[in-house]
Design a protein around this motif. Structure first.
Motif, PDB file in Angstrom:
ATOM      1  N   ASP A  40      33.327 -62.657  11.828  1.00 51.01           N
ATOM      2  CA  ASP A  40      33.187 -64.100  11.947  1.00 51.01           C
ATOM      3  C   ASP A  40      33.996 -64.822  10.872  1.00 51.01           C
ATOM      4  O   ASP A  40      33.966 -64.438   9.700  1.00 51.01           O
ATOM      5  CB  ASP A  40      31.717 -64.513  11.820  1.00 51.01           C
ATOM      6  CG  ASP A  40      30.919 -64.219  13.079  1.00 51.01           C
ATOM      7  OD1 ASP A  40      31.519 -64.170  14.170  1.00 51.01           O
ATOM      8  OD2 ASP A  40      29.695 -64.023  12.969  1.00 51.01           O
ATOM      9  N   ARG A  43      30.108 -69.208  10.845  1.00 50.46           N
ATOM     10  CA  ARG A  43      28.939 -68.965  11.684  1.00 50.46           C
ATOM     11  C   ARG A  43      28.192 -70.264  11.980  1.00 50.46           C
ATOM     12  O   ARG A  43      28.204 -71.196  11.182  1.00 50.46           O
ATOM     13  CB  ARG A  43      27.982 -67.980  10.999  1.00 50.46           C
ATOM     14  CG  ARG A  43      28.539 -66.583  10.834  1.00 50.46           C
ATOM     15  CD  ARG A  43      27.487 -65.649  10.251  1.00 50.46           C
ATOM     16  NE  ARG A  43      27.982 -64.286  10.133  1.00 50.46           N
ATOM     17  CZ  ARG A  43      28.586 -63.808   9.047  1.00 50.46           C
ATOM     18  NH1 ARG A  43      28.755 -64.598   7.999  1.00 50.46           N
ATOM     19  NH2 ARG A  43      29.015 -62.563   9.013  1.00 50.46           N
ATOM     20  N   GLU A  44      27.517 -70.266  13.109  1.00 48.16           N
ATOM     21  CA  GLU A  44      26.666 -71.389  13.479  1.00 48.16           C
ATOM     22  C   GLU A  44      25.640 -71.641  12.370  1.00 48.16           C
ATOM     23  O   GLU A  44      25.044 -70.713  11.845  1.00 48.16           O
ATOM     24  CB  GLU A  44      25.957 -71.106  14.801  1.00 48.16           C
ATOM     25  CG  GLU A  44      25.123 -72.261  15.312  1.00 48.16           C
ATOM     26  CD  GLU A  44      24.588 -72.042  16.712  1.00 48.16           C
ATOM     27  OE1 GLU A  44      23.830 -72.909  17.191  1.00 48.16           O
ATOM     28  OE2 GLU A  44      24.933 -71.011  17.333  1.00 48.16           O
ATOM     29  N   GLU A  46      26.375 -72.942   9.409  1.00 53.11           N
ATOM     30  CA  GLU A  46      27.065 -73.140   8.139  1.00 53.11           C
ATOM     31  C   GLU A  46      27.677 -74.538   8.080  1.00 53.11           C
ATOM     32  O   GLU A  46      27.959 -75.158   9.103  1.00 53.11           O
ATOM     33  CB  GLU A  46      28.170 -72.089   7.964  1.00 53.11           C
ATOM     34  CG  GLU A  46      27.654 -70.671   7.812  1.00 53.11           C
ATOM     35  CD  GLU A  46      28.766 -69.658   7.631  1.00 53.11           C
ATOM     36  OE1 GLU A  46      28.456 -68.490   7.331  1.00 53.11           O
ATOM     37  OE2 GLU A  46      29.955 -70.029   7.792  1.00 53.11           O
ATOM     38  N   LYS A  63      28.826 -69.071  21.450  1.00 53.21           N
ATOM     39  CA  LYS A  63      27.422 -69.375  21.221  1.00 53.21           C
ATOM     40  C   LYS A  63      26.626 -68.106  21.512  1.00 53.21           C
ATOM     41  O   LYS A  63      26.981 -67.335  22.398  1.00 53.21           O
ATOM     42  CB  LYS A  63      26.953 -70.494  22.147  1.00 53.21           C
ATOM     43  CG  LYS A  63      27.632 -71.838  21.936  1.00 53.21           C
ATOM     44  CD  LYS A  63      27.041 -72.606  20.780  1.00 53.21           C
ATOM     45  CE  LYS A  63      25.638 -73.073  21.078  1.00 53.21           C
ATOM     46  NZ  LYS A  63      25.095 -73.938  19.984  1.00 53.21           N
ATOM     47  N   GLN A  64      25.551 -67.913  20.758  1.00 56.38           N
ATOM     48  CA  GLN A  64      24.760 -66.691  20.945  1.00 56.38           C
ATOM     49  C   GLN A  64      23.274 -67.002  20.936  1.00 56.38           C
ATOM     50  O   GLN A  64      22.789 -67.770  20.094  1.00 56.38           O
ATOM     51  CB  GLN A  64      25.083 -65.676  19.840  1.00 56.38           C
ATOM     52  CG  GLN A  64      24.489 -64.298  20.084  1.00 56.38           C
ATOM     53  CD  GLN A  64      25.177 -63.224  19.254  1.00 56.38           C
ATOM     54  OE1 GLN A  64      26.383 -63.311  18.992  1.00 56.38           O
ATOM     55  NE2 GLN A  64      24.440 -62.220  18.849  1.00 56.38           N
ATOM     56  N   ARG A  70      25.677 -63.498  24.539  1.00 56.19           N
ATOM     57  CA  ARG A  70      26.750 -64.305  23.975  1.00 56.19           C
ATOM     58  C   ARG A  70      27.556 -64.966  25.079  1.00 56.19           C
ATOM     59  O   ARG A  70      27.792 -64.384  26.128  1.00 56.19           O
ATOM     60  CB  ARG A  70      27.670 -63.404  23.140  1.00 56.19           C
ATOM     61  CG  ARG A  70      28.811 -64.116  22.427  1.00 56.19           C
ATOM     62  CD  ARG A  70      29.721 -63.135  21.722  1.00 56.19           C
ATOM     63  NE  ARG A  70      30.471 -62.314  22.674  1.00 56.19           N
ATOM     64  CZ  ARG A  70      31.544 -61.602  22.370  1.00 56.19           C
ATOM     65  NH1 ARG A  70      31.972 -61.564  21.120  1.00 56.19           N
ATOM     66  NH2 ARG A  70      32.176 -60.889  23.290  1.00 56.19           N
ATOM     67  N   HIS A  94      28.349 -73.864  16.525  1.00 56.26           N
ATOM     68  CA  HIS A  94      28.850 -72.672  17.197  1.00 56.26           C
ATOM     69  C   HIS A  94      29.501 -71.784  16.141  1.00 56.26           C
ATOM     70  O   HIS A  94      29.660 -72.194  14.979  1.00 56.26           O
ATOM     71  CB  HIS A  94      29.873 -73.043  18.277  1.00 56.26           C
ATOM     72  CG  HIS A  94      31.080 -73.746  17.721  1.00 56.26           C
ATOM     73  ND1 HIS A  94      31.130 -75.113  17.532  1.00 56.26           N
ATOM     74  CD2 HIS A  94      32.280 -73.280  17.284  1.00 56.26           C
ATOM     75  CE1 HIS A  94      32.301 -75.456  17.025  1.00 56.26           C
ATOM     76  NE2 HIS A  94      33.028 -74.353  16.856  1.00 56.26           N
ATOM     77  N   SER A  95      29.856 -70.582  16.529  1.00 59.66           N
ATOM     78  CA  SER A  95      30.531 -69.648  15.619  1.00 59.66           C
ATOM     79  C   SER A  95      31.959 -69.420  16.083  1.00 59.66           C
ATOM     80  O   SER A  95      32.282 -69.593  17.267  1.00 59.66           O
ATOM     81  CB  SER A  95      29.791 -68.311  15.575  1.00 59.66           C
ATOM     82  OG  SER A  95      28.455 -68.471  15.153  1.00 59.66           O
ATOM     83  N   GLY A  97      34.803 -66.348  15.795  1.00 66.55           N
ATOM     84  CA  GLY A  97      35.029 -64.954  15.404  1.00 66.55           C
ATOM     85  C   GLY A  97      36.433 -64.509  15.758  1.00 66.55           C
ATOM     86  O   GLY A  97      37.129 -65.133  16.573  1.00 66.55           O
TER      87      GLY A  97
END
Length: 255
Positions: A40, A43-44, A46, A63-64, A70, A94-95, A97
């Motif tokens: 990542d 991350r969501e 942060e 999104k997870q 995911r 959202h994240s 990666g």
């Protein structure tokens, strides 16, 4: 590392001046970070501090759910900017990666303040980038809601191939393609088994060739037809790219 992919893409819409090039190059070389594959970047939850410019490699936004399911909601390619205005948010929703090894440049709020005050053509180009990203998101929603499995996969392959071509990252009818069947499944709302079956069907029809991490598209028109693909949402043809620095048509364009 080069800004060629970003500049080539932005200049499809607005012609950047030599000074604009210098500003972009300086921003992209001052604060560079490198990431391994499948980690990542942010991350969501942060707090976002900077805007990320992808200098090399592939990444994705996702999104997870709490149980690990995911959804990939976008792919980032070299020259892409991850959310131009993200630093105005209190936290990430959202994240982001990596798919491959990735190098990014962190663009600060101060950089955007300077650009906004002194470099209007860069601002215009960034707005174009933002609006195209929103259009891509709408098209992905259409795919998830209305397209068949074959249409979803064919449409996504067309989009990626054209985005890479726009950034000067295709070679003939081929391009790098590091996405796994799992990545495609998470992006299209299909199971891995369904993705595998669909790719086999596209291969059997001669619409794609996948060897290792390379995708070849022997006949783009046929693949576009299979995916019900209309490239208008990528906004690749613009009045703006034929305008000079002061907003008038160049002699070459006018002629």
């Amino acid at each position: 590392m080069s800004l060629a992919s970003l500049v080539r893409k932005l200049e499809q819409f607005v012609r950047l001046s030599p000074v604009d090039h210098v500003i972009l190059n300086r921003a992209a070389t001052e604060r560079v970070r490198h990431f391994a594959p499948r980690v990542d970047i942010v991350r969501e939850g942060e707090k976002p501090k900077d805007v990320h410019l992808i200098l090399s490699g592939w990444a994705y936004r996702y999104k997870q759910l709490e149980d690990g399911r995911r959804q990939v909601v976008s792919f980032f390619l070299p020259g892409d900017i991850c959310d131009v205005n993200v630093f105005i948010l209190r936290e990430m929703d959202h994240s982001i990666g990596t798919i491959t090894a990735v190098s990014i440049a962190d663009l600060s709020r101060e950089f955007f303040d300077k650009v906004a005050a002194e470099h209007p053509r860069i601002v215009t180009a960034f707005w174009w980038e933002t609006l195209v990203n929103a259009a891509i998101q709408r098209e992905w929603t259409m795919s998830l809601g209305q397209r068949t499995a074959l249409e979803r996969i064919a449409h996504l392959l067309c989009e990626i191939w054209l985005r890479l071509r726009l950034a000067g990252l295709t070679q003939g009818d081929s391009c790098d393609f590091p996405l796994t069947q799992g990545d495609l499944a998470d992006a299209t709302g299909l199971s891995k088994v369904h993705v595998n079956r669909t790719l086999q069907e596209l291969r059997a029809e001669g619409l794609i060739v996948l060897k290792g991490k390379t995708l070849s598209v022997p006949n783009l028109d046929r693949l576009m037809s299979a995916g019900l693909f209309n490239p208008n949402y990528l906004h690749m043809d613009h009045e703006g790219r034929q305008l000079d620095a002061v907003g008038t048509r160049s002699d070459a364009a006018a002629g």
